[in-house]
Scaffold this motif. Structure first.
Motif, short mmCIF file in Angstrom:
data_model
loop_
_atom_site.label_atom_id
_atom_site.label_comp_id
_atom_site.label_asym_id
_atom_site.label_seq_id
_atom_site.Cartn_x
_atom_site.Cartn_y
_atom_site.Cartn_z
N ASN A 88 0.52 -0.88 -0.18
CA ASN A 88 -0.04 -0.02 0.25
C ASN A 88 1.06 1.51 -0.04
O ASN A 88 1.56 1.45 0.83
CB ASN A 88 -0.71 0.20 0.99
CG ASN A 88 -1.94 1.13 1.00
OD1 ASN A 88 -1.73 1.58 0.59
ND2 ASN A 88 -3.35 0.78 1.99
N ARG A 148 1.04 4.12 0.41
CA ARG A 148 0.58 4.84 1.64
C ARG A 148 1.89 5.19 3.26
O ARG A 148 2.12 5.46 3.22
CB ARG A 148 -0.58 5.63 2.36
CG ARG A 148 -1.38 6.47 1.59
CD ARG A 148 -2.58 6.59 2.28
NE ARG A 148 -2.53 8.08 3.07
CZ ARG A 148 -3.14 7.52 4.21
NH1 ARG A 148 -2.94 6.14 4.93
NH2 ARG A 148 -2.47 8.73 5.05
N ASP A 192 -3.98 11.58 -0.46
CA ASP A 192 -3.55 10.35 -0.55
C ASP A 192 -4.18 9.81 -0.29
O ASP A 192 -3.88 8.09 0.12
CB ASP A 192 -2.48 10.22 -0.82
CG ASP A 192 -2.12 10.46 1.09
OD1 ASP A 192 -2.94 10.81 1.75
OD2 ASP A 192 -0.30 10.71 2.12
N THR A 193 -5.50 10.22 0.48
CA THR A 193 -6.81 8.75 0.74
C THR A 193 -7.78 9.04 0.73
O THR A 193 -7.91 10.52 -0.39
CB THR A 193 -6.20 8.94 2.22
OG1 THR A 193 -7.09 10.25 2.50
CG2 THR A 193 -5.49 8.94 3.09
N ALA A 240 -7.06 5.18 0.16
CA ALA A 240 -5.87 4.74 -1.18
C ALA A 240 -6.69 2.77 -0.91
O ALA A 240 -5.59 1.99 -0.54
CB ALA A 240 -4.93 4.34 -0.62
N TYR A 294 -11.02 5.08 -6.40
CA TYR A 294 -10.01 6.55 -5.81
C TYR A 294 -8.54 6.30 -6.22
O TYR A 294 -7.63 6.95 -6.01
CB TYR A 294 -9.78 5.34 -4.80
CG TYR A 294 -10.83 5.54 -4.13
CD1 TYR A 294 -11.58 6.02 -3.30
CD2 TYR A 294 -10.75 4.18 -3.06
CE1 TYR A 294 -12.59 5.97 -2.72
CE2 TYR A 294 -12.24 3.39 -2.31
CZ TYR A 294 -12.93 4.68 -1.79
OH TYR A 294 -14.17 4.74 -1.36
N SER A 329 -6.45 9.41 -5.77
CA SER A 329 -5.91 9.69 -4.46
C SER A 329 -4.67 8.30 -4.18
O SER A 329 -3.59 8.79 -3.66
CB SER A 329 -6.71 9.72 -3.23
OG SER A 329 -7.19 8.58 -3.13
N LEU A 330 -4.90 7.31 -5.18
CA LEU A 330 -3.87 6.41 -5.27
C LEU A 330 -2.30 6.94 -6.48
O LEU A 330 -1.59 6.45 -6.46
CB LEU A 330 -4.25 5.37 -6.22
CG LEU A 330 -5.85 4.08 -5.25
CD1 LEU A 330 -5.97 3.11 -6.67
CD2 LEU A 330 -4.29 3.02 -4.23
N ALA A 363 -0.53 9.07 -3.50
CA ALA A 363 -0.18 8.52 -3.35
C ALA A 363 1.70 8.34 -3.49
O ALA A 363 2.14 8.01 -3.45
CB ALA A 363 -0.97 7.77 -2.49
#
Ligand SMILES: [Zn+2]
Length: 569
Positions: free
Chosen positions: A378, A380, A393-394, A396, A402, A405-406, A409
């Motif tokens: 993951n 983050r 960045d959430t 994730a 998403y 944000s992915l 991150a």
């Protein structure tokens, strides 16, 4: 009530069950006709031949429940196969999927378990009631009529004869057709056999590689200070590096780094860690992958040439070649395994402290391999949260909705790797003498990039995003001054098409001045003998195949073209 009674009666009829079981057994074959790129005749054979074999087996017994339970291995494989089709959208169960269970930390294979619920529901609805009906049929000692069984046997043999004819036609119609690769479930059974065979070979590796030597020697002066660092990144894809034209600034440190050459046209020959990393660390590539069982790594080459060697990893043991190669070093540490808490998540930055300690030891000749955790999902968890550059960045979670944000991150992980490499180059510069750092990533990553909505890596068929990797050569000022021909060659080769899997090892030997009969200068970008080659990819059967042959799609070839990457130079 009457409807219920009708249904009960229908399922109580053994002849109905007989055909129902046949249909249920053949579902994966039909599904594969839609997902696999096969000739029309191969598809017919893929349904007809297995169907006829099940037919023959089922018609041998008077109780169809027994017939179905006798074919339970087919049910089991079918369930597994359908779930994987849902997960990857295509491909039969690969050898690597079996091996992932025992080699790679299986998180790579099972990160998407949460997303599998619909597939699990489907296979439960398909197979569990059938197994229950079969069990009832056995418990109540139901029998098929003698006449029905005789007729079924006759029909089954006729179906088998037609099935065999379709197999011959499939061979005749496509010269690339292979039963062991294209006929389900024979292909999966072959893959199980290969998985056992490879596990046995891996177990025997200490014996089969025991006498191996590189007969390596250094061509450099005995009293000069030399430090070479080989950095293997994780899941870092080139198209998110600003060094390679990504519009976001993700590599500010390296862009300012003097002595750095970034190769833009580099592809990896594998999208899995456990196959890619051994190729990066040895003379083995897709063309001769199975020779891995008889070879040692570049660590041994440098050791034989008089270097002190260190291997530092921020990954877990993979119980295979990465560990074996690491253990060749004078100092070997897997910091994730040393973490006091289980599931500990040390930062890649911890590896820099180990490098600093080794440099402090003051060995005149030092070789270091670093294996990062880089950009592995993951995302983050791969950078200090307080220092995130791209936000939000959430959430994730592994869902297409998403994506923004992915990607934020993910870009933060690239930014963190950039800082890592810049700091490392700074440390080597401070240390002085001939110093070099090579970096590449084992493979890239899909992040819901196009309509296919692919995510992560290690899928049976690679995508463009999974194999276009960064490849860097950094040479210190002293090194550039002392070896101008190598510095010139690295710059001259920059825009050539390179395979990281084939060239990382030979380039490191070239930069380090290590001579061995295993060094091939036509694969080293640090010399003027480098030659571009046809692109290949390591398939599941450990064979080198062209990119279209492994099933890469139009979307991938478009992206390769857009990035100026040649496939057949
Ligand atoms: Zn990896």
């Amino acid at each position: 009530m009457r409807l219920f009674e009708k249904i009960r009666k229908w399922f109580g009829n053994q002849e109905h069950l007989f055909y129902l079981f046949l249909v249920v057994l053949t579902v994966p074959n039909v599904a594969l006709c839609f997902t696999e790129p096969m000739s029309w005749m191969a598809k017919v054979c893929n349904v007809l031949l297995p169907f006829s074999v099940y037919y023959v087996v089922m018609s041998r017994v008077r109780n169809c429940g027994w017939g179905f339970w006798m074919l339970f291995p087919v049910v089991f494989l079918g369930a597994f196969q359908l779930v994987l089709l849902y997960l990857f959208g295509r491909s039969i169960i690969a050898v690597d999927m079996f091996l992932n269970l025992v080699t790679t930390n299986s998180s790579e294979a099972f990160e998407l378990l949460d997303n599998l619920v619909p597939a699990l529901v489907f296979v439960t609805v398909l197979y569990v009631p059938a197994l229950v009906f079969a069990t009832f049929s056995i418990a109540y000692k139901r029998r098929l009529g003698v006449k029905f069984v005789h007729a079924a046997r006759r029909r089954a043999w006729i179906a088998l004869a037609v099935g065999v004819c379709s197999l011959l036609a499939a061979y005749g119609g496509d010269r690339r057709y292979e039963l062991k690769a294209d006929l389900y479930p024979a292909n999966v059974c072959y893959n199980i056999y290969l998985a056992f065979q490879r596990t046995a070979c891996t177990r025997n590796y200490p014996l089969t590689s025991a006498g191996f030597t590189y007969r390596a020697e250094s061509s450099r002066q005995a009293d000069g200070k030399e430090v070479y660092v080989m950095v293997i990144g994780e899941t870092s894809r080139a198209c998110n590096w600003s060094l390679y034209g990504y519009p976001r600034q993700t590599t500010p440190g390296l862009s300012r780094c003097e002595g750095l050459v970034a190769f833009p046209y580099v592809l990896s020959e594998s999208n899995t860690t456990h196959k890619s990393v051994p190729m990066l660390l040895s003379p083995v590539s897709a063309g001769d992958y199975d020779s891995l069982y008889y070879r040692k790594s570049i660590v041994t080459a440098f050791k034989e040439a008089g270097f002190h060697t260190a291997f530092f990893s921020n990954q877990r043991y993979n119980h295979s070649f990465i560990d074996f190669f690491g253990m060749e070093a004078d100092v070997c540490r897997f910091i994730k395994e040393e973490s006091p808490v289980s599931g500990g998540n040390p930062s890649d930055a911890e590896l820099l402290k180990l490098v600093a300690d080794v440099l402090k030891d003051g060995n005149e000749k030092q070789f270091i391999v670093l294996h990062l955790y880089g950009s592995h999902f993951n995302y983050r968890e791969r950078y200090p949260l307080g220092q995130a550059v791209y936000l939000p960045d959430t959430p994730a979670d592994a869902e297409a909705k998403y994506k923004n944000s992915l990607v934020n991150a993910y870009d933060n992980t690239i930014w963190f790797t950039d800082r890592f490499l810049s700091e490392l180059a700074g440390m080597l510069k401070m240390h002085g003498g001939d110093a070099a750092m090579l970096y590449t990533s084992d493979h890239g990553e899909d992040i819901f990039d196009d309509g296919r909505l692919l995510f992560l890596h290690a899928s049976p068929v690679p995508s463009y995003y999974q194999i276009h990797v960064p490849f860097l050569v950094w040479l210190s000022e002293d090194y550039r001054r002392n070896h101008p021909a190598i510095w010139q060659a690295v710059q001259d080769n920059r825009l050539k098409n390179v395979s990281s899997s084939a060239s990382f090892f030979h380039t490191m030997l070239g930069v380090g001045g290590i001579g061995t009969p295993y060094r091939n200068d036509s694969l080293s970008v640090a010399g003027n003998l480098f030659r571009e080659r046809r692109r290949v990819y390591l398939n599941d059967h450990n064979e080198a195949r062209t990119l279209d042959d492994v099933g890469m799609q139009e979307e991938d070839f478009e992206m390769l073209q857009r990035h100026g990457i040649g496939c057949w130079p």
